[in-house]
Design a protein around this motif. Structure first.
Motif, PDB file in Angstrom:
ATOM      1  N   LEU A  60       0.631  -1.251   0.000  1.00  0.00           N
ATOM      2  CA  LEU A  60      -0.099   0.054   0.163  1.00  0.00           C
ATOM      3  C   LEU A  60       0.963   1.321   0.040  1.00  0.00           C
ATOM      4  CD1 LEU A  60      -2.604  -0.956   2.567  1.00  0.00           C
ATOM      5  CD2 LEU A  60      -3.146  -0.726   0.077  1.00  0.00           C
ATOM      6  N   LEU A  61       1.943   1.138   0.603  1.00  0.00           N
ATOM      7  CA  LEU A  61       2.624   2.177   0.651  1.00  0.00           C
ATOM      8  C   LEU A  61       4.033   2.506  -0.332  1.00  0.00           C
ATOM      9  CD1 LEU A  61       3.420   2.314   4.798  1.00  0.00           C
ATOM     10  CD2 LEU A  61       1.843   3.927   3.212  1.00  0.00           C
ATOM     11  N   SER A  62       3.993   1.649  -1.202  1.00  0.00           N
ATOM     12  CA  SER A  62       5.123   1.302  -2.048  1.00  0.00           C
ATOM     13  C   SER A  62       5.472   2.678  -3.008  1.00  0.00           C
ATOM     14  CB  SER A  62       4.895   0.189  -3.164  1.00  0.00           C
ATOM     15  OG  SER A  62       3.480   0.604  -3.868  1.00  0.00           O
ATOM     16  N   ASN A  63       4.346   3.492  -3.114  1.00  0.00           N
ATOM     17  CA  ASN A  63       4.712   4.810  -3.843  1.00  0.00           C
ATOM     18  C   ASN A  63       4.466   6.005  -2.833  1.00  0.00           C
ATOM     19  OD1 ASN A  63       5.047   3.723  -6.413  1.00  0.00           O
ATOM     20  ND2 ASN A  63       2.758   3.252  -6.525  1.00  0.00           N
ATOM     21  N   ILE A  64       4.616   5.920  -1.557  1.00  0.00           N
ATOM     22  CA  ILE A  64       4.657   6.864  -0.825  1.00  0.00           C
ATOM     23  C   ILE A  64       5.847   6.980   0.181  1.00  0.00           C
ATOM     24  CG2 ILE A  64       3.327   7.763   1.292  1.00  0.00           C
ATOM     25  CD1 ILE A  64       0.715   6.320   0.251  1.00  0.00           C
ATOM     26  N   SER A  65       6.358   8.063   0.313  1.00  0.00           N
ATOM     27  CA  SER A  65       7.443   8.376   1.144  1.00  0.00           C
ATOM     28  C   SER A  65       7.278   8.257   2.518  1.00  0.00           C
ATOM     29  CB  SER A  65       8.127   9.778   0.861  1.00  0.00           C
ATOM     30  OG  SER A  65       9.275  10.014   1.634  1.00  0.00           O
ATOM     31  N   TYR A  66       7.689   7.168   3.258  1.00  0.00           N
ATOM     32  CA  TYR A  66       7.783   7.309   4.794  1.00  0.00           C
ATOM     33  C   TYR A  66       8.838   6.776   5.493  1.00  0.00           C
ATOM     34  CZ  TYR A  66       7.520   1.968   3.949  1.00  0.00           C
ATOM     35  OH  TYR A  66       7.814   1.008   3.447  1.00  0.00           O
ATOM     36  N   CYS A  67       9.062   6.847   6.559  1.00  0.00           N
ATOM     37  CA  CYS A  67      10.055   6.628   7.558  1.00  0.00           C
ATOM     38  C   CYS A  67       9.670   5.541   8.529  1.00  0.00           C
ATOM     39  CB  CYS A  67      10.547   7.833   8.456  1.00  0.00           C
ATOM     40  SG  CYS A  67      11.610   7.823   9.699  1.00  0.00           S
ATOM     41  N   THR A  68      10.307   4.548   8.704  1.00  0.00           N
ATOM     42  CA  THR A  68      10.121   3.444   9.820  1.00  0.00           C
ATOM     43  C   THR A  68      10.834   3.455  10.943  1.00  0.00           C
ATOM     44  OG1 THR A  68       9.558   1.759   7.774  1.00  0.00           O
ATOM     45  CG2 THR A  68      10.120   0.940  10.024  1.00  0.00           C
ATOM     46  N   VAL A  69      10.136   3.635  12.137  1.00  0.00           N
ATOM     47  CA  VAL A  69      10.693   3.873  13.431  1.00  0.00           C
ATOM     48  C   VAL A  69      10.191   2.670  14.112  1.00  0.00           C
ATOM     49  CG1 VAL A  69      11.432   6.223  13.538  1.00  0.00           C
ATOM     50  CG2 VAL A  69       9.143   5.805  14.328  1.00  0.00           C
ATOM     51  N   PHE A  70      10.961   2.409  15.465  1.00  0.00           N
ATOM     52  CA  PHE A  70      10.329   1.377  16.414  1.00  0.00           C
ATOM     53  C   PHE A  70      10.080   2.065  17.691  1.00  0.00           C
ATOM     54  CE2 PHE A  70      12.571  -0.865  12.900  1.00  0.00           C
ATOM     55  CZ  PHE A  70      11.523  -1.936  12.738  1.00  0.00           C
ATOM     56  N   TYR A  71       9.059   1.716  18.283  1.00  0.00           N
ATOM     57  CA  TYR A  71       8.654   1.911  19.651  1.00  0.00           C
ATOM     58  C   TYR A  71       9.765   1.608  20.697  1.00  0.00           C
ATOM     59  CZ  TYR A  71       6.068   2.352  23.877  1.00  0.00           C
ATOM     60  OH  TYR A  71       5.859   2.601  25.174  1.00  0.00           O
ATOM     61  N   GLU A  72      10.302   0.553  20.327  1.00  0.00           N
ATOM     62  CA  GLU A  72      11.572   0.013  21.243  1.00  0.00           C
ATOM     63  C   GLU A  72      12.563   1.069  21.207  1.00  0.00           C
ATOM     64  OE1 GLU A  72       8.503  -2.949  20.588  1.00  0.00           O
ATOM     65  OE2 GLU A  72       9.799  -1.919  19.131  1.00  0.00           O
ATOM     66  N   GLY A  73      12.818   1.545  20.067  1.00  0.00           N
ATOM     67  CA  GLY A  73      14.156   2.389  19.691  1.00  0.00           C
ATOM     68  C   GLY A  73      13.657   3.709  20.090  1.00  0.00           C
ATOM     69  N   LEU A  74      12.484   4.177  20.029  1.00  0.00           N
ATOM     70  CA  LEU A  74      11.976   5.536  20.772  1.00  0.00           C
ATOM     71  C   LEU A  74      12.269   5.623  22.027  1.00  0.00           C
ATOM     72  CD1 LEU A  74       9.048   6.382  18.277  1.00  0.00           C
ATOM     73  CD2 LEU A  74      11.463   7.408  18.136  1.00  0.00           C
ATOM     74  N   HIS A  75      11.985   4.356  22.795  1.00  0.00           N
ATOM     75  CA  HIS A  75      11.790   4.326  24.105  1.00  0.00           C
ATOM     76  C   HIS A  75      13.055   3.682  24.759  1.00  0.00           C
ATOM     77  CE1 HIS A  75       7.996   6.678  24.348  1.00  0.00           C
ATOM     78  NE2 HIS A  75       7.603   6.119  23.335  1.00  0.00           N
ATOM     79  N   ALA A  76      14.175   3.476  23.911  1.00  0.00           N
ATOM     80  CA  ALA A  76      15.154   2.716  24.487  1.00  0.00           C
ATOM     81  C   ALA A  76      15.877   3.368  25.565  1.00  0.00           C
ATOM     82  CB  ALA A  76      16.228   2.474  23.237  1.00  0.00           C
ATOM     83  N   THR A  77      16.469   2.656  26.442  1.00  0.00           N
ATOM     84  CA  THR A  77      17.353   3.191  27.594  1.00  0.00           C
ATOM     85  C   THR A  77      18.629   3.504  27.265  1.00  0.00           C
ATOM     86  OG1 THR A  77      17.758   0.961  28.554  1.00  0.00           O
ATOM     87  CG2 THR A  77      15.850   2.014  29.478  1.00  0.00           C
ATOM     88  N   GLU A  78      19.084   2.862  26.216  1.00  0.00           N
ATOM     89  CA  GLU A  78      20.619   3.081  25.685  1.00  0.00           C
ATOM     90  C   GLU A  78      20.362   4.374  24.741  1.00  0.00           C
ATOM     91  OE1 GLU A  78      18.769   0.202  24.564  1.00  0.00           O
ATOM     92  OE2 GLU A  78      19.425  -0.971  26.141  1.00  0.00           O
ATOM     93  N   PRO A  79      21.323   5.494  25.288  1.00  0.00           N
ATOM     94  CA  PRO A  79      21.324   6.671  24.600  1.00  0.00           C
ATOM     95  C   PRO A  79      21.347   6.557  23.258  1.00  0.00           C
ATOM     96  CG  PRO A  79      22.465   6.970  26.734  1.00  0.00           C
ATOM     97  CD  PRO A  79      22.243   5.324  26.626  1.00  0.00           C
ATOM     98  N   ALA A  80      22.365   5.962  22.761  1.00  0.00           N
ATOM     99  CA  ALA A  80      22.825   5.867  21.318  1.00  0.00           C
ATOM    100  C   ALA A  80      21.678   5.299  20.523  1.00  0.00           C
ATOM    101  CB  ALA A  80      23.975   4.902  20.889  1.00  0.00           C
ATOM    102  N   VAL A  81      20.695   4.233  20.981  1.00  0.00           N
ATOM    103  CA  VAL A  81      19.695   3.692  20.455  1.00  0.00           C
ATOM    104  C   VAL A  81      18.703   4.650  20.346  1.00  0.00           C
ATOM    105  CG1 VAL A  81      17.940   1.942  20.416  1.00  0.00           C
ATOM    106  CG2 VAL A  81      20.490   1.431  21.035  1.00  0.00           C
TER     107      VAL A  81
END
Length: 148
Positions: free
Chosen positions: A57-78
């Motif tokens: 469905l998104l094949s012709n649409i620009s989007y960015c994939t992020v992960f909840y676990e990454g957004l709320h990671a405890t490791e600062p670099a992640v």
């Protein structure tokens, strides 16, 4: 979510940073969990099918994939890397590529209104961690597991 299923509605999905009782309840409910590996595998297969459909469905649409676990990671670099990816895609907010005002973990933490409600490590909270890890490895889905 095993923790919420196990609590039978006794805990909310989010806690404010000031609500220590809510956070402690989450930590208690999230300890010593046993994951139904067969159900987990079935749910992941279903989710992968939905993800594949969404990719089409998104094949012709620009989007960015992020992960909840990454957004709320405890490791600062992640956490900084995941939020930077989102901010750079949106063209807004601080990023790690700025010369002045680069995004930091302190900036992220001060902007959060909700508290972290887990230990950050699945090894610490899942009793059958090795079985879960093996099943995820077999499905090439280890990205869902936090070991540290």
């Amino acid at each position: 979510n095993v923790k919420h299923d196990r609590s039978a509605g006794r805990i909310s999905f989010m806690c404010s940073r000031e609500d220590k009782e809510c956070v402690n309840t989450h930590l208690l409910e999230g300890a010593n969990m046993t994951v139904d590996v067969a159900a987990m595998k079935q749910n992941l297969k279903w989710a992968r099918g939905r993800e594949s459909h969404l990719d089409v469905l998104l094949s012709n649409i620009s989007y960015c994939t992020v992960f909840y676990e990454g957004l709320h990671a405890t490791e600062p670099a992640v956490a900084v890397a995941e939020w930077s990816k989102l901010f750079e895609y949106l063209g807004r907010g601080p990023t790690t590529n700025q010369i002045d005002g680069s995004l930091t973990m302190e900036m992220l933490q001060s902007a959060m209104t909700t508290a972290q409600t887990n230990t950050g490590s699945h090894r610490e909270s899942i009793q059958n961690f090795d079985d879960v890890r093996q099943a995820l490895k077999e499905m090439n889905q280890e990205r869902w597991l936090r070991d540290g």
